[in-house]
Design an enzyme around this catalytic site. Structure first.
Site, PDB file in Angstrom:
ATOM      1  N   TYR A 130       0.825  -1.199   0.000  1.00  0.00           N
ATOM      2  CA  TYR A 130       0.000   0.000   0.000  1.00  0.00           C
ATOM      3  C   TYR A 130       0.861   1.251   0.000  1.00  0.00           C
ATOM      4  O   TYR A 130       1.570   1.536   0.963  1.00  0.00           O
ATOM      5  CB  TYR A 130      -0.956  -0.019   1.187  1.00  0.00           C
ATOM      6  CG  TYR A 130      -2.093  -0.976   0.936  1.00  0.00           C
ATOM      7  CD1 TYR A 130      -3.294  -0.520   0.407  1.00  0.00           C
ATOM      8  CD2 TYR A 130      -1.947  -2.328   1.159  1.00  0.00           C
ATOM      9  CE1 TYR A 130      -4.325  -1.396   0.140  1.00  0.00           C
ATOM     10  CE2 TYR A 130      -2.962  -3.214   0.884  1.00  0.00           C
ATOM     11  CZ  TYR A 130      -4.156  -2.746   0.373  1.00  0.00           C
ATOM     12  OH  TYR A 130      -5.166  -3.627   0.090  1.00  0.00           O
ATOM     13  N   LYS A 183       3.513 -15.528  -0.096  1.00  0.00           N
ATOM     14  CA  LYS A 183       3.935 -15.821  -1.467  1.00  0.00           C
ATOM     15  C   LYS A 183       5.454 -15.933  -1.498  1.00  0.00           C
ATOM     16  O   LYS A 183       6.141 -15.388  -2.362  1.00  0.00           O
ATOM     17  CB  LYS A 183       3.450 -14.708  -2.408  1.00  0.00           C
ATOM     18  CG  LYS A 183       3.574 -15.032  -3.893  1.00  0.00           C
ATOM     19  CD  LYS A 183       2.669 -16.166  -4.348  1.00  0.00           C
ATOM     20  CE  LYS A 183       2.802 -16.362  -5.860  1.00  0.00           C
ATOM     21  NZ  LYS A 183       2.056 -17.546  -6.326  1.00  0.00           N
ATOM     22  N   ASP A 216      -2.295 -17.822  -3.518  1.00  0.00           N
ATOM     23  CA  ASP A 216      -3.198 -18.191  -4.594  1.00  0.00           C
ATOM     24  C   ASP A 216      -3.874 -19.528  -4.313  1.00  0.00           C
ATOM     25  O   ASP A 216      -5.072 -19.705  -4.586  1.00  0.00           O
ATOM     26  CB  ASP A 216      -2.491 -18.190  -5.953  1.00  0.00           C
ATOM     27  CG  ASP A 216      -1.097 -18.781  -5.905  1.00  0.00           C
ATOM     28  OD1 ASP A 216      -0.413 -18.611  -4.889  1.00  0.00           O
ATOM     29  OD2 ASP A 216      -0.683 -19.414  -6.893  1.00  0.00           O
ATOM     30  N   ASP A 240      -6.201  -7.955   2.877  1.00  0.00           N
ATOM     31  CA  ASP A 240      -7.315  -7.153   2.386  1.00  0.00           C
ATOM     32  C   ASP A 240      -8.187  -7.982   1.445  1.00  0.00           C
ATOM     33  O   ASP A 240      -9.424  -8.005   1.546  1.00  0.00           O
ATOM     34  CB  ASP A 240      -6.762  -5.915   1.672  1.00  0.00           C
ATOM     35  CG  ASP A 240      -7.788  -4.811   1.500  1.00  0.00           C
ATOM     36  OD1 ASP A 240      -8.919  -4.959   2.002  1.00  0.00           O
ATOM     37  OD2 ASP A 240      -7.460  -3.799   0.870  1.00  0.00           O
ATOM     38  N   ASP A 244     -12.090  -9.793   2.369  1.00  0.00           N
ATOM     39  CA  ASP A 244     -13.289  -9.536   1.564  1.00  0.00           C
ATOM     40  C   ASP A 244     -13.872 -10.846   1.039  1.00  0.00           C
ATOM     41  O   ASP A 244     -15.096 -11.039   1.003  1.00  0.00           O
ATOM     42  CB  ASP A 244     -12.966  -8.603   0.402  1.00  0.00           C
ATOM     43  CG  ASP A 244     -12.974  -7.141   0.805  1.00  0.00           C
ATOM     44  OD1 ASP A 244     -13.045  -6.854   2.018  1.00  0.00           O
ATOM     45  OD2 ASP A 244     -12.900  -6.275  -0.081  1.00  0.00           O
TER      46      ASP A 244
END
Length: 354
Positions: A130, A183, A216, A240, A244
């Site tokens: 971010y 990751k 993933d 984030d 969601d």
């Protein structure tokens, strides 16, 4: 308990009003003596004061026991030098709210295609990809030429260490299962450090079952078997996205409560945006902010050693679940209620003592 309330933009004032009504009922039932102090933010503050976050507001928030901001139209706030400050970013950064707690669970009576589950995403909140929270000065996104953009991610040992401690302690209070999402197979340095620090910290909790999954693959696992997970810890952007997803898997993003926590402050915040297209129509779902407010009460109760606040939080969550089971929900959840009526349905259960 003194709470600063900032109604915000779009549907913010509507869902905030419903949430405050629920808090007033909880305060009366559990003798919490909640005092609510309201200020404008976002476009209303920009109109009144020439800035989306007026001078002195941060001091008021720091002196309070908690903060509840409604959603704001952050996409339109481009130039901080012109007073267009992103309020969410502003409070997260200035209060160092490093942990974003995002519970997600299913509810009896509410249609759900993915099985029964109850989990929490613990998201690092202050760095990562971010660009608005990576630098002391400047921005971590660079436009090198009109055709070349570079985004810089920051990962620090301090932020990794403190977010995994929050996750481990939470997991020990729940089902003692921690999943580290990363990751590190591609982002070998940054996510490699995050993964190593998380594994090292988790070894300090011998009763904790720990696994790690590449982000993933985690998406697929959550859709296939969300009940497999308990507490999930990850970096900012991955958290984030995952939070969601888990909220939507539970029935709607409108069910996603969220609490931003630092060493001495907390901010309850709806997981969704300001939805200006439905503002003023009494159709918005207030559940996300109501559940976020309950998380704030529980946080305050644990921190202050006052169990009645934790009892009030459980009662609010139970009232929300009861309303779900009886079908007293908004249209996005398959019901017929508007914002005001949906808030009142939770209030009625709460007042009844059930």
């Amino acid at each position: 308990m003194r709470i600063v309330v900032l109604p915000g933009d779009g549907i913010g004032p509507e869902i905030t009003a419903a949430t405050l009504d629920v808090l007033r009922v909880a305060s009366e039932r559990f003798q919490l003596d909640i005092k609510l102090e309201q200020h404008p933010i976002g476009h209303e503050s920009l109109r009144q004061f020439g800035t989306t976050v007026k001078p002195g507001l941060l001091d008021s928030v720091r002196a309070a026991d908690g903060l509840i901001p409604g959603p704001t139209a952050t996409f339109y706030f481009k130039d901080e030098n012109s007073g267009e400050i992103n309020p969410s970013k502003y409070f997260r950064k200035n209060l160092d709210l490093f942990a974003n707690l995002r519970p997600a669970r299913t509810y009896p009576g509410l249609r759900n295609r993915f099985g029964v589950f109850d989990l929490v995403v613990v998201r690092e909140n202050t760095e990562g990809f971010y660009s608005d929270r990576n630098m002391e000065q400047g921005n971590s996104e660079l436009l090198v030429t009109p055709d070349v953009a570079i985004s810089i991610r920051r990962i620090t040992r301090l932020c990794c260490e403190r977010i995994v401690q929050v996750a481990c302690k939470l997991a020990m209070k729940r089902r003692k299962h921690l999943t580290i999402v990363h990751k590190a197979n591609v982002l070998r340095i940054g996510d490699g450090m995050f993964l190593d620090i998380c594994r090292e910290a988790a070894r300090g909790y011998p009763d904790l079952v720990v696994d790690d999954i590449i982000v993933d693959a985690m998406m697929a696992h959550l859709v296939r078997e969300p009940d497999r997970f308990d507490v999930i810890v990850t970096t900012n952007m991955f958290g984030d996205i995952l939070s969601d997803l888990t909220a939507e898997l539970s029935g709607s993003l409108g069910l996603g409560g969220a609490l931003n926590v630092g060493a001495g402050n907390a901010m309850a915040q709806a997981a969704h945006g300001s939805a200006p297209d439905i503002a003023g129509r009494d159709v918005a779902n207030p559940t996300s902010l109501i559940l976020s407010a309950a998380l704030l009460l529980a946080w305050h109760g644990e921190r202050a050693g006052q169990t009645r606040f934790e009892a009030a939080a459980r009662a609010i969550e139970g009232a929300v679940a009861s309303a779900m089971q009886t079908g007293e929900v908004t249209r996005d959840l398959g019901g017929k209620l508007g914002t005001v009526a949906a808030g009142r349905a939770v209030m009625d259960v709460l007042q009844s003592g059930n």
